[in-house]
Design a protein around this motif. Structure first.
Motif, PDB file in Angstrom:
ATOM      1  N   ARG A 169      10.998 -11.308  -7.179  1.00  0.00           N
ATOM      2  CA  ARG A 169      10.625 -12.127  -6.524  1.00  0.00           C
ATOM      3  C   ARG A 169      12.053 -13.443  -6.346  1.00  0.00           C
ATOM      4  NH1 ARG A 169       7.023  -9.222  -7.479  1.00  0.00           N
ATOM      5  NH2 ARG A 169       5.015  -9.026  -6.875  1.00  0.00           N
ATOM      6  N   VAL A 170      12.112 -14.087  -7.497  1.00  0.00           N
ATOM      7  CA  VAL A 170      13.233 -14.866  -7.528  1.00  0.00           C
ATOM      8  C   VAL A 170      14.158 -14.916  -6.375  1.00  0.00           C
ATOM      9  CG1 VAL A 170      14.876 -16.419  -8.095  1.00  0.00           C
ATOM     10  CG2 VAL A 170      12.855 -16.122  -9.918  1.00  0.00           C
ATOM     11  N   LEU A 179      17.903 -17.008   4.771  1.00  0.00           N
ATOM     12  CA  LEU A 179      17.285 -16.035   6.307  1.00  0.00           C
ATOM     13  C   LEU A 179      16.450 -16.650   7.282  1.00  0.00           C
ATOM     14  CD1 LEU A 179      16.749 -12.397   5.211  1.00  0.00           C
ATOM     15  CD2 LEU A 179      18.525 -13.005   5.884  1.00  0.00           C
ATOM     16  N   SER A 180      15.628 -17.857   6.397  1.00  0.00           N
ATOM     17  CA  SER A 180      14.754 -18.854   7.403  1.00  0.00           C
ATOM     18  C   SER A 180      15.435 -20.416   7.672  1.00  0.00           C
ATOM     19  CB  SER A 180      13.301 -18.876   6.395  1.00  0.00           C
ATOM     20  OG  SER A 180      13.754 -19.770   4.969  1.00  0.00           O
ATOM     21  N   GLY A 181      16.645 -20.482   7.225  1.00  0.00           N
ATOM     22  CA  GLY A 181      16.948 -20.988   7.695  1.00  0.00           C
ATOM     23  C   GLY A 181      16.861 -22.555   6.596  1.00  0.00           C
ATOM     24  N   ASN A 182      16.426 -22.336   5.057  1.00  0.00           N
ATOM     25  CA  ASN A 182      16.217 -23.523   4.624  1.00  0.00           C
ATOM     26  C   ASN A 182      14.995 -24.057   4.850  1.00  0.00           C
ATOM     27  OD1 ASN A 182      18.293 -22.341   2.709  1.00  0.00           O
ATOM     28  ND2 ASN A 182      19.803 -23.306   3.781  1.00  0.00           N
ATOM     29  N   ARG A 183      13.929 -24.020   5.321  1.00  0.00           N
ATOM     30  CA  ARG A 183      12.661 -23.716   6.176  1.00  0.00           C
ATOM     31  C   ARG A 183      11.893 -24.349   4.540  1.00  0.00           C
ATOM     32  NH1 ARG A 183      13.880 -21.801  10.735  1.00  0.00           N
ATOM     33  NH2 ARG A 183      12.323 -20.298  10.666  1.00  0.00           N
ATOM     34  N   GLU A 184      11.691 -25.554   4.108  1.00  0.00           N
ATOM     35  CA  GLU A 184      10.833 -25.596   2.385  1.00  0.00           C
ATOM     36  C   GLU A 184       9.067 -25.655   2.951  1.00  0.00           C
ATOM     37  OE1 GLU A 184      12.344 -28.040  -0.326  1.00  0.00           O
ATOM     38  OE2 GLU A 184      13.926 -27.203  -0.221  1.00  0.00           O
ATOM     39  N   SER A 185       9.148 -25.529   4.130  1.00  0.00           N
ATOM     40  CA  SER A 185       7.671 -26.435   4.812  1.00  0.00           C
ATOM     41  C   SER A 185       6.382 -24.946   4.803  1.00  0.00           C
ATOM     42  CB  SER A 185       7.609 -27.239   5.832  1.00  0.00           C
ATOM     43  OG  SER A 185       8.402 -26.800   7.004  1.00  0.00           O
ATOM     44  N   ARG A 186       7.226 -23.896   5.339  1.00  0.00           N
ATOM     45  CA  ARG A 186       6.324 -22.496   5.669  1.00  0.00           C
ATOM     46  C   ARG A 186       6.509 -21.789   4.250  1.00  0.00           C
ATOM     47  NH1 ARG A 186      10.345 -18.808   7.022  1.00  0.00           N
ATOM     48  NH2 ARG A 186       8.727 -17.117   8.100  1.00  0.00           N
ATOM     49  N   GLY A 187       5.927 -21.055   4.365  1.00  0.00           N
ATOM     50  CA  GLY A 187       5.479 -20.305   3.338  1.00  0.00           C
ATOM     51  C   GLY A 187       6.453 -18.886   3.237  1.00  0.00           C
ATOM     52  N   PRO A 188       6.460 -18.199   2.402  1.00  0.00           N
ATOM     53  CA  PRO A 188       7.743 -17.155   1.881  1.00  0.00           C
ATOM     54  C   PRO A 188       6.921 -16.543   3.558  1.00  0.00           C
ATOM     55  CG  PRO A 188       5.736 -17.166   0.334  1.00  0.00           C
ATOM     56  CD  PRO A 188       5.903 -18.567   1.529  1.00  0.00           C
ATOM     57  N   GLY A 189       8.860 -15.588   3.854  1.00  0.00           N
ATOM     58  CA  GLY A 189       8.158 -14.972   5.660  1.00  0.00           C
ATOM     59  C   GLY A 189       7.921 -13.397   5.150  1.00  0.00           C
ATOM     60  N   PHE A 190       7.770 -12.540   6.153  1.00  0.00           N
ATOM     61  CA  PHE A 190       7.513 -11.777   6.120  1.00  0.00           C
ATOM     62  C   PHE A 190       8.580 -10.394   5.470  1.00  0.00           C
ATOM     63  CE2 PHE A 190       7.690  -6.826   7.407  1.00  0.00           C
ATOM     64  CZ  PHE A 190       6.557  -6.061   7.447  1.00  0.00           C
ATOM     65  N   ALA A 191      10.335 -11.075   5.108  1.00  0.00           N
ATOM     66  CA  ALA A 191      10.920 -10.306   4.673  1.00  0.00           C
ATOM     67  C   ALA A 191      11.094 -10.523   3.350  1.00  0.00           C
ATOM     68  CB  ALA A 191      12.059 -11.205   5.343  1.00  0.00           C
ATOM     69  N   TYR A 193       8.914 -10.392   1.380  1.00  0.00           N
ATOM     70  CA  TYR A 193       7.764  -9.054   0.869  1.00  0.00           C
ATOM     71  C   TYR A 193       8.715  -7.907   1.045  1.00  0.00           C
ATOM     72  CZ  TYR A 193       3.845 -12.967   0.877  1.00  0.00           C
ATOM     73  OH  TYR A 193       3.532 -13.979   1.002  1.00  0.00           O
ATOM     74  N   LEU A 194       9.010  -7.539   2.080  1.00  0.00           N
ATOM     75  CA  LEU A 194       9.956  -6.620   1.811  1.00  0.00           C
ATOM     76  C   LEU A 194      10.901  -6.574   1.170  1.00  0.00           C
ATOM     77  CD1 LEU A 194      10.381  -6.136   6.093  1.00  0.00           C
ATOM     78  CD2 LEU A 194       8.525  -4.433   4.534  1.00  0.00           C
ATOM     79  N   ILE A 195      11.408  -7.148   0.918  1.00  0.00           N
ATOM     80  CA  ILE A 195      13.120  -7.699   0.142  1.00  0.00           C
ATOM     81  C   ILE A 195      12.335  -7.718  -1.476  1.00  0.00           C
ATOM     82  CG2 ILE A 195      14.582  -9.414  -0.418  1.00  0.00           C
ATOM     83  CD1 ILE A 195      14.182 -10.470   2.009  1.00  0.00           C
ATOM     84  N   VAL A 196      11.678  -8.377  -1.847  1.00  0.00           N
ATOM     85  CA  VAL A 196      10.490  -7.519  -3.263  1.00  0.00           C
ATOM     86  C   VAL A 196      10.778  -6.564  -3.843  1.00  0.00           C
ATOM     87  CG1 VAL A 196       8.628  -8.170  -4.980  1.00  0.00           C
ATOM     88  CG2 VAL A 196      10.202 -10.726  -3.366  1.00  0.00           C
ATOM     89  N   MET A 197       9.521  -6.144  -2.588  1.00  0.00           N
ATOM     90  CA  MET A 197       9.249  -4.325  -3.287  1.00  0.00           C
ATOM     91  C   MET A 197      11.001  -4.003  -3.236  1.00  0.00           C
ATOM     92  SD  MET A 197       6.596  -3.466   0.333  1.00  0.00           S
ATOM     93  CE  MET A 197       6.231  -2.202  -0.016  1.00  0.00           C
ATOM     94  N   ALA A 198      11.147  -3.919  -2.666  1.00  0.00           N
ATOM     95  CA  ALA A 198      13.359  -2.949  -2.239  1.00  0.00           C
ATOM     96  C   ALA A 198      13.589  -3.701  -3.791  1.00  0.00           C
ATOM     97  CB  ALA A 198      13.625  -3.326  -1.098  1.00  0.00           C
ATOM     98  N   LEU A 199      13.197  -4.796  -4.014  1.00  0.00           N
ATOM     99  CA  LEU A 199      14.365  -4.920  -5.171  1.00  0.00           C
ATOM    100  C   LEU A 199      13.516  -4.367  -6.514  1.00  0.00           C
ATOM    101  CD1 LEU A 199      15.036  -8.516  -4.335  1.00  0.00           C
ATOM    102  CD2 LEU A 199      17.123  -7.000  -4.996  1.00  0.00           C
ATOM    103  N   GLU A 200      12.126  -4.548  -6.254  1.00  0.00           N
ATOM    104  CA  GLU A 200      11.328  -3.661  -7.774  1.00  0.00           C
ATOM    105  C   GLU A 200      11.753  -2.190  -7.599  1.00  0.00           C
ATOM    106  OE1 GLU A 200       6.954  -5.405  -7.292  1.00  0.00           O
ATOM    107  OE2 GLU A 200       7.887  -6.947  -8.637  1.00  0.00           O
ATOM    108  N   LEU A 201      11.453  -1.502  -6.728  1.00  0.00           N
ATOM    109  CA  LEU A 201      12.086  -0.652  -6.538  1.00  0.00           C
ATOM    110  C   LEU A 201      13.652  -0.349  -6.968  1.00  0.00           C
ATOM    111  CD1 LEU A 201      11.117   0.734  -2.999  1.00  0.00           C
ATOM    112  CD2 LEU A 201       9.970   1.412  -5.208  1.00  0.00           C
TER     113      LEU A 201
END
Length: 293
Positions: A169-170, A179-191, A193-201
């Motif tokens: 997750r970190v 990837l989102s241009g360091n925009r802290e105001s928005r929540g986690p993007g779709f990418a 969750y995909l990255i977390v799933m891949a990293l957990e595997l």
């Protein structure tokens, strides 16, 4: 018991220190990190602790093992007497002794409490092994209980699960932020969750390798314990009989790692084996200084 607690605390401290260093280098907020660690610990340890607490019940149901309450024949009397003698020598409470119907030569031990464990043997073992060989197998399983291997494996798995959850997750958050241009105001993007799933595997594979490495070490220790309780030559003979049987294990997945038989695989597959190859176990016993003939 003290050694297991010390290992647990030391491993957790190492994980926390490593996580702290990584988070500092990556600039992760400490309050966010604390919440993540708590969540990861709950999920990381939850499953392994519940599985440990239910291990005896699950093993009995999965294998159909029948606990010997009143011996029905001389063979069952011998099983109970042998386990009782070995348990006393190992300094643990008398385990439940059970027999399950399976064609292969196998046995397992499980339980969350070393004084209330379960030792079970297959009908194939009783048919195919001599009393000396069976005695050594029982000593191996009693040694697993005395060493606290079931508890240690559960704690180790919990630590590894926690580390995988945190690191995935970190790192996922950092990559998503980039990837989102360091925009802290928005929540986690779709990418994210995909990255977390891949990293957990990926991290999960490495965590499994570590857990299986430890599992193979504990098999060597249990073999040595079986040799101490029953005799080194008996333990070697039992392993040689297992090596010659060539029958695949029919134990369910949740119990298979605690069976005495295993260790078949080549190449990278060897990294994911819960048991060392039988020839390595035999060689280790033969090279061990003899204390019990």
């Amino acid at each position: 018991m003290f050694n297991r607690i010390a290992l647990f605390l030391a491993t957790n401290l190492a994980v926390m220190l490593l996580a702290g260093v990584v988070m500092s280098l990556l600039g992760v907020n400490s309050s966010q990190m604390s919440g993540l660690l708590v969540m990861a610990a709950i999920f990381g340890f939850g499953g392994s602790i519940i599985s440990l607490l239910l291990s005896k019940t699950m093993a009995k149901r999965a294998t159909g093992a029948q606990v010997i309450v009143q011996p029905r024949n001389e063979g069952e009397q011998w099983l109970l007497a042998t386990v009782q003698r070995q348990a006393q020598a190992a300094g643990i409470g008398m385990p439940e002794v059970a027999v399950y119907d399976a064609p292969e030569i196998n046995a397992f031990a499980t339980g969350a409490n070393r004084n209330k464990a379960l030792v079970a043997v297959s009908t194939g073992l009783l048919r195919s092994m001599s009393r000396d060989e069976a005695e050594a197998v029982l000593g191996h399983e009693v040694s697993h209980v005395a060493n606290g291997d079931m508890v240690t494996m559960a704690l180790l798995q919990g630590v590894l699960n926690t580390f995988v959850i945190v690191l995935a997750r970190v790192v996922g958050g950092i990559i998503d932020s980039y990837l989102s241009g360091n925009r802290e105001s928005r929540g986690p993007g779709f990418a994210y969750y995909l990255i977390v799933m891949a990293l957990e595997l990926v991290l999960g594979l490495f965590a499994t390798m570590i857990a299986m490495w430890f599992s193979r070490r504990r098999e060597f220790r249990a073999d040595a314990g079986g040799a101490s309780l029953a005799g080194r030559q008996k333990m070697i003979a039992a392993l040689e009989r297992l090596d010659a049987s060539h029958r695949p294990s029919t134990l369910p997945a949740q119990v298979e790692a605690f069976g005495i038989a295993g260790g078949i695989g080549q190449g990278l597959k060897k990294l994911f084996l819960s048991h060392p190859p039988m020839q390595e176990r035999i060689a280790a016993l033969r090279n061990q200084p003899s204390t019990v003939s």
